[in-house]
Write a protein that holds these residues in place. Structure first.
Motif, PDB file in Angstrom:
ATOM      1  N   ASN A   1      54.251  49.374  65.661  1.00 23.17           N
ATOM      2  CA  ASN A   1      54.388  47.928  65.705  1.00 23.17           C
ATOM      3  C   ASN A   1      53.096  47.171  65.405  1.00 23.17           C
ATOM      4  O   ASN A   1      53.072  45.952  65.463  1.00 23.17           O
ATOM      5  CB  ASN A   1      54.908  47.501  67.084  1.00 23.17           C
ATOM      6  N   ARG A   2      52.027  47.916  65.116  1.00 21.63           N
ATOM      7  CA  ARG A   2      50.757  47.241  64.876  1.00 21.63           C
ATOM      8  C   ARG A   2      50.830  46.315  63.660  1.00 21.63           C
ATOM      9  O   ARG A   2      50.293  45.208  63.667  1.00 21.63           O
ATOM     10  CB  ARG A   2      49.648  48.271  64.694  1.00 21.63           C
ATOM     11  N   GLY A   3      51.505  46.764  62.626  1.00 20.12           N
ATOM     12  CA  GLY A   3      51.648  45.936  61.437  1.00 20.12           C
ATOM     13  C   GLY A   3      52.433  44.680  61.713  1.00 20.12           C
ATOM     14  O   GLY A   3      52.096  43.595  61.224  1.00 20.12           O
ATOM     15  N   ASP A   4      53.491  44.798  62.521  1.00 23.29           N
ATOM     16  CA  ASP A   4      54.289  43.628  62.873  1.00 23.29           C
ATOM     17  C   ASP A   4      53.455  42.630  63.671  1.00 23.29           C
ATOM     18  O   ASP A   4      53.579  41.411  63.483  1.00 23.29           O
ATOM     19  CB  ASP A   4      55.508  44.050  63.700  1.00 23.29           C
ATOM     20  N   MET A   5      52.608  43.154  64.552  1.00 24.38           N
ATOM     21  CA  MET A   5      51.762  42.286  65.357  1.00 24.38           C
ATOM     22  C   MET A   5      50.763  41.538  64.487  1.00 24.38           C
ATOM     23  O   MET A   5      50.525  40.340  64.660  1.00 24.38           O
ATOM     24  CB  MET A   5      51.024  43.112  66.418  1.00 24.38           C
ATOM     25  N   GLU A   6      50.180  42.235  63.539  1.00 28.53           N
ATOM     26  CA  GLU A   6      49.219  41.602  62.642  1.00 28.53           C
ATOM     27  C   GLU A   6      49.893  40.513  61.807  1.00 28.53           C
ATOM     28  O   GLU A   6      49.314  39.441  61.583  1.00 28.53           O
ATOM     29  CB  GLU A   6      48.582  42.651  61.731  1.00 28.53           C
ATOM     30  N   ASN A   7      51.124  40.773  61.377  1.00 32.08           N
ATOM     31  CA  ASN A   7      51.859  39.772  60.602  1.00 32.08           C
ATOM     32  C   ASN A   7      52.168  38.543  61.453  1.00 32.08           C
ATOM     33  O   ASN A   7      52.064  37.400  60.987  1.00 32.08           O
ATOM     34  CB  ASN A   7      53.163  40.372  60.068  1.00 32.08           C
ATOM     35  N   ALA A   8      52.549  38.790  62.717  1.00 34.65           N
ATOM     36  CA  ALA A   8      52.872  37.680  63.621  1.00 34.65           C
ATOM     37  C   ALA A   8      51.634  36.842  63.907  1.00 34.65           C
ATOM     38  O   ALA A   8      51.695  35.606  63.920  1.00 34.65           O
ATOM     39  CB  ALA A   8      53.458  38.219  64.924  1.00 34.65           C
TER      40      ALA A   8
END
Length: 224
Positions: free
Chosen positions: A150-157
């Motif tokens: 989920n790190r990528g999703d967090m960075e996008n958010a």
């Protein structure tokens, strides 16, 4: 140069401009060209601040919403990273209110109504950004932030949040500038000097009170 370094230099120049405004405003001269020239210098000075702020915000928008170069008292006065645009109307009244004619009062009232409307729109935009942070999806990402999946999703958010905050800040700064310019269009050259001097005094007084009420304030610009 960090924005904190710039701000320290800009504040020093701001005090010099206040002295010039007061000096020219108090003079017996009827030279409107001199007055208008000084007004333009002060406006250029303000434009420099907003340009540098906009650039710095691209690197760290969160810093602009809680600026360490301001005291805790000063930060309580902030509305979307600066003074609320409608403060200008109180300053007009205090500085030149007694000198305004009926036409000027009507034009100021029209600017005030439009400014209040735009303030409402910006406040709503900021509220939507804040609500998005409290939304279940964002909160769930925060809880699972340590997960590689989920790190990528967090960075996008976070990226989307920064973009949204930057847009709201720039809209608020644009309204601050627009309000000031619209007010100045209504005023005579002599009244412009008094209004700009009153605005500068208000800001510097707030700064001084902040230093006095926050004795623990010891901010120093970051080393280059």
């Amino acid at each position: 140069m960090t924005f904190a370094d710039f701000f320290e230099r800009w504040e020093g120049q701001h005090r010099i401009y206040l002295d010039k405004l007061l000096q020219v405003a108090a003079s017996e001269s009827d030279d409107d060209a001199e007055r208008e020239s000084l007004v333009q210098q002060v406006l250029t000075h303000y434009q420099e601040y907003y340009d540098e702020k906009s650039i710095a915000a691209e690197s760290d928008i969160f810093l602009m919403f809680s600026p360490p170069w301001l005291s805790s008292y000063e930060r309580t006065l902030l509305w979307v990273t600066g003074f609320k645009p409608s403060v200008s109307f109180r300053l007009v009244k205090q500085s030149v209110g007694a000198d305004l004619n009926e036409e000027q009062l009507e034009r100021i009232a029209a600017v005030k109504e439009e400014t209040r409307r735009m303030e409402g729109q910006i406040a709503q935009a900021l509220a939507r950004v804040q609500e998005s942070v409290a939304a279940p999806t964002f909160c769930e990402l925060v809880k699972r932030e340590g997960s590689l999946v989920n790190r990528g999703d967090m960075e996008n958010a976070m990226g989307a949040l920064k973009v949204a905050l930057l847009r709201v800040m720039r809209d608020a700064d644009a309204l601050r500038q627009q309000t000031g310019l619209q007010v100045l269009k209504v005023l005579s050259p002599a009244q412009k000097l008094k209004f700009l001097a009153g605005t500068s005094r208000f800001w510097l007084l707030s700064r001084r009170l902040g230093m006095e009420r926050d004795p623990t304030y010891t901010f120093h610009p970051e080393p280059k």
